[in-house]
Write an enzyme that holds these catalytic residues in place. Structure first.
Site, PDB file in Angstrom:
ATOM      1  N   HIS A  33       0.976  -1.163  -0.140  1.00 31.14           N
ATOM      2  CA  HIS A  33       0.075   0.076  -0.114  1.00 31.14           C
ATOM      3  C   HIS A  33       0.807   1.369  -0.113  1.00 31.14           C
ATOM      4  O   HIS A  33       1.404   1.704   0.985  1.00 31.14           O
ATOM      5  CB  HIS A  33      -0.831   0.118   1.249  1.00 31.14           C
ATOM      6  CG  HIS A  33      -1.930   1.167   1.303  1.00 31.14           C
ATOM      7  ND1 HIS A  33      -3.161   0.890   2.143  1.00 31.14           N
ATOM      8  CD2 HIS A  33      -2.042   2.321   0.715  1.00 31.14           C
ATOM      9  CE1 HIS A  33      -3.790   2.075   1.915  1.00 31.14           C
ATOM     10  NE2 HIS A  33      -3.030   2.984   1.149  1.00 31.14           N
ATOM     11  N   HIS A  35       1.451   4.786  -2.358  1.00 31.10           N
ATOM     12  CA  HIS A  35       1.008   5.810  -3.504  1.00 31.10           C
ATOM     13  C   HIS A  35       2.234   6.365  -3.868  1.00 31.10           C
ATOM     14  O   HIS A  35       2.976   7.217  -3.377  1.00 31.10           O
ATOM     15  CB  HIS A  35      -0.114   6.856  -3.007  1.00 31.10           C
ATOM     16  CG  HIS A  35      -1.259   6.309  -2.598  1.00 31.10           C
ATOM     17  ND1 HIS A  35      -2.331   5.996  -3.264  1.00 31.10           N
ATOM     18  CD2 HIS A  35      -1.560   5.718  -1.232  1.00 31.10           C
ATOM     19  CE1 HIS A  35      -3.338   5.534  -2.434  1.00 31.10           C
ATOM     20  NE2 HIS A  35      -2.815   5.329  -1.265  1.00 31.10           N
ATOM     21  N   HIS A 213      -9.407   1.173  -1.255  1.00 33.56           N
ATOM     22  CA  HIS A 213      -9.496   1.730   0.006  1.00 33.56           C
ATOM     23  C   HIS A 213     -10.918   1.577   0.553  1.00 33.56           C
ATOM     24  O   HIS A 213     -11.935   2.017  -0.271  1.00 33.56           O
ATOM     25  CB  HIS A 213      -9.164   3.279  -0.120  1.00 33.56           C
ATOM     26  CG  HIS A 213      -7.611   3.311  -0.248  1.00 33.56           C
ATOM     27  ND1 HIS A 213      -7.115   2.833  -1.479  1.00 33.56           N
ATOM     28  CD2 HIS A 213      -6.644   4.281   0.231  1.00 33.56           C
ATOM     29  CE1 HIS A 213      -5.719   3.493  -1.328  1.00 33.56           C
ATOM     30  NE2 HIS A 213      -5.555   3.990  -0.284  1.00 33.56           N
ATOM     31  N   GLU A 216     -11.228   3.502   5.834  1.00 29.73           N
ATOM     32  CA  GLU A 216     -10.194   4.237   6.446  1.00 29.73           C
ATOM     33  C   GLU A 216     -10.958   5.283   7.005  1.00 29.73           C
ATOM     34  O   GLU A 216     -10.686   5.446   8.454  1.00 29.73           O
ATOM     35  CB  GLU A 216      -9.244   4.982   5.167  1.00 29.73           C
ATOM     36  CG  GLU A 216      -8.409   5.846   5.691  1.00 29.73           C
ATOM     37  CD  GLU A 216      -7.617   6.897   4.600  1.00 29.73           C
ATOM     38  OE1 GLU A 216      -8.195   6.582   3.368  1.00 29.73           O
ATOM     39  OE2 GLU A 216      -6.636   7.042   4.736  1.00 29.73           O
ATOM     40  N   ASP A 294       1.484   3.945   2.892  1.00 29.44           N
ATOM     41  CA  ASP A 294       0.672   4.944   2.218  1.00 29.44           C
ATOM     42  C   ASP A 294       1.282   6.092   1.487  1.00 29.44           C
ATOM     43  O   ASP A 294       1.783   5.863   0.208  1.00 29.44           O
ATOM     44  CB  ASP A 294      -0.200   5.275   3.444  1.00 29.44           C
ATOM     45  CG  ASP A 294      -1.859   5.651   2.763  1.00 29.44           C
ATOM     46  OD1 ASP A 294      -1.942   5.496   1.485  1.00 29.44           O
ATOM     47  OD2 ASP A 294      -2.396   6.320   3.581  1.00 29.44           O
ATOM     48  N   ASP A 295       1.736   7.178   2.120  1.00 29.50           N
ATOM     49  CA  ASP A 295       2.189   8.428   1.535  1.00 29.50           C
ATOM     50  C   ASP A 295       3.290   8.829   2.536  1.00 29.50           C
ATOM     51  O   ASP A 295       3.358   9.953   3.186  1.00 29.50           O
ATOM     52  CB  ASP A 295       1.064   9.604   1.267  1.00 29.50           C
ATOM     53  CG  ASP A 295      -0.103   8.917   0.386  1.00 29.50           C
ATOM     54  OD1 ASP A 295       0.128   8.968  -0.700  1.00 29.50           O
ATOM     55  OD2 ASP A 295      -1.164   8.746   1.034  1.00 29.50           O
TER      56      ASP A 295
HETATM   57  N1  ADE Z   1      -4.585   8.680  -1.964  1.00 32.11           N
HETATM   58  C1  ADE Z   1      -3.216   8.874  -1.552  1.00 32.11           C
HETATM   59  N2  ADE Z   1      -3.522   8.590  -0.123  1.00 32.11           N
HETATM   60  C2  ADE Z   1      -4.622   8.364   0.055  1.00 32.11           C
HETATM   61  C3  ADE Z   1      -5.408   7.674   1.428  1.00 32.11           C
HETATM   62  N3  ADE Z   1      -4.607   7.500   2.429  1.00 32.11           N
HETATM   63  N4  ADE Z   1      -6.626   7.482   1.360  1.00 32.11           N
HETATM   64  C4  ADE Z   1      -7.333   7.685   0.086  1.00 32.11           C
HETATM   65  N5  ADE Z   1      -6.695   8.086  -0.883  1.00 32.11           N
HETATM   66  C5  ADE Z   1      -5.338   8.359  -1.071  1.00 32.11           C
HETATM   67 ZN    ZN Z   2      -3.686   4.894   0.300  1.00 31.89          ZN
END
Ligand code: ADE
Ligand code: ZN
Length: 351
Positions: A33, A35, A213, A216, A294-295
């Site tokens: 996971h 991005h 997703h 969340e 994630d990011d």
């Molecule tokens: N795009 C990038 N990070 C995300 C996240 N945590 N939830 C939904 N979309 C995303």
């Molecule tokens: Zn994500």
């Protein structure tokens, strides 16, 4: 199923931070996971803005970093989409992806399944091919340089209409490029999975893997929809599943992988602090939980910082960390031969 979270009955074997860092770096693992646009570090954002004479609302790396204070998912996405404006050319996407691979490799990542958001780029006039070719070239180069295997998962932006997702998929199918799968991301609340039934059906009919997703910020019902209507194989995040015991039982008995991103959840205020995260409870419930980043450029750490944060908050021992690594491999879409080789690498590295 055996719980990964052990009571701290024995003296902790990796108590010191330095030892934990070394242990995690040497532990082979998969990332499921991530991005790619979320790996855009402030330094690269600034240098690409200069490269393309793009005006940003921030004037220094420090200003960019200090803007990363989020109240919820949408407040993050607003900044994230601003940042991605600096990504213009195939070289930019190549550089972004190569930098992530180098960083992930330092963390022991040996296989990675990367999300990308083509609509984020095509909507602002960047051709799909520019994005795809830059990322794919870096992934091929990464496999040669680092031995890291990978796959690319095309995510649809759920705040855009389903027709736009279908057009994106049709274009991607024509273009080829050996995509691994499709996913669903962006603003969750108010955008339930059901709206994307047809596009996911189409993707599945083409043999693509499907993930989404869900849970969340959105309710457990969105997780159910992702399973029932989109037929997803993994749930990205899924932390709100614990609110629904029947759903927990379903996820447990099917061992549906949940790609949890602990630092992201704290940064986006899904949980006030790591000690309040429900990952240990998910684990005790017998769910197939994995740890991911994630990011990472926005949330304060790459995969090992996520592992370390969970270790500290819940006092995990080495065996538990190794189990998470094995699970990341098992839950991946890598071919069976690659999975066996990775499991063997984990055993070699830890015995
Ligand atoms: N795009 C990038 N990070 C995300 C996240 N945590 N939830 C939904 N979309 C995303
Ligand atoms: Zn994500």
């Amino acid at each position: 199923m055996q719980s990964l979270v052990h009571p701290p009955a024995e003296p902790f074997m990796i108590a010191e931070m330095e030892n934990l860092t070394k242990f995690l770096a040497a532990l082979p693992k998969a990332e499921l996971h991530l991005h790619i646009e979320g790996t855009l570090e402030p330094e690269m954002m600034q240098s690409l803005a200069e490269r393309h004479s793009i005006e940003l609302p921030w004037h220094s790396v420090e200003e960019i970093r200090s803007a990363y204070q989020f109240d919820h998912l949408q407040s993050f996405l607003d900044i994230y989409y601003q940042g991605t404006r600096v990504l213009q050319t195939e070289q930019d996407f190549f550089d972004l992806t190569s930098a992530y691979l180098d960083r992930a490799h330092e963390d022991g990542v040996r296989h990675t399944e990367i999300f990308f958001d083509p609509q984020n780029h095509t909507e602002r006039g960047i051709a799909y091919e520019v994005v795809l070719d830059g990322i794919l070239a870096a992934l091929a180069d990464g496999e040669k340089r680092l031995g890291m295997t990978s796959g690319l998962i095309l995510c649809f932006l759920r705040h855009l209409p389903a027709i736009s997702a279908m057009e994106t998929l049709e274009h991607a199918l024509l273009r080829g490029g050996n995509l691994l799968g499709v996913g669903l991301d962006s603003s969750e609340l108010g955008f339930p999975p059901a709206g994307f039934r047809e596009v996911f059906e189409r993707a599945r009919s083409e043999g693509l893997h499907v993930v989404a997703h869900a849970g969340e910020e959105g309710p457990p019902q969105y997780i159910e929809e992702a399973l029932d209507i989109l037929n997803v194989e993994r749930i990205d995040h899924g932390v709100r599943c614990l609110e629904d015991p029947a759903l927990v039982e379903r996820l447990r008995s099917a061992q549906t992988p949940l790609t949890v991103c602990p630092l992201s959840n704290v940064k986006l205020k899904v949980f006030p602090q790591m000690a309040d995260h429900n990952i240990a409870a998910m684990d005790r419930a017998g769910l197939c939980v994995t740890i991911n980043s994630d990011d990472p450029a926005y949330f304060g750490g790459y995969i090992n910082e996520n592992f370390a944060a969970v270790q500290r908050a819940f006092d995990l021992d080495q065996a538990a960390l190794v189990q998470y690594a094995i699970r990341s491999v098992d839950a991946s879409f890598a071919p069976d031969t690659r999975k066996s080789a990775l499991r063997e690498e984990i055993i070699q590295a830890t015995s």
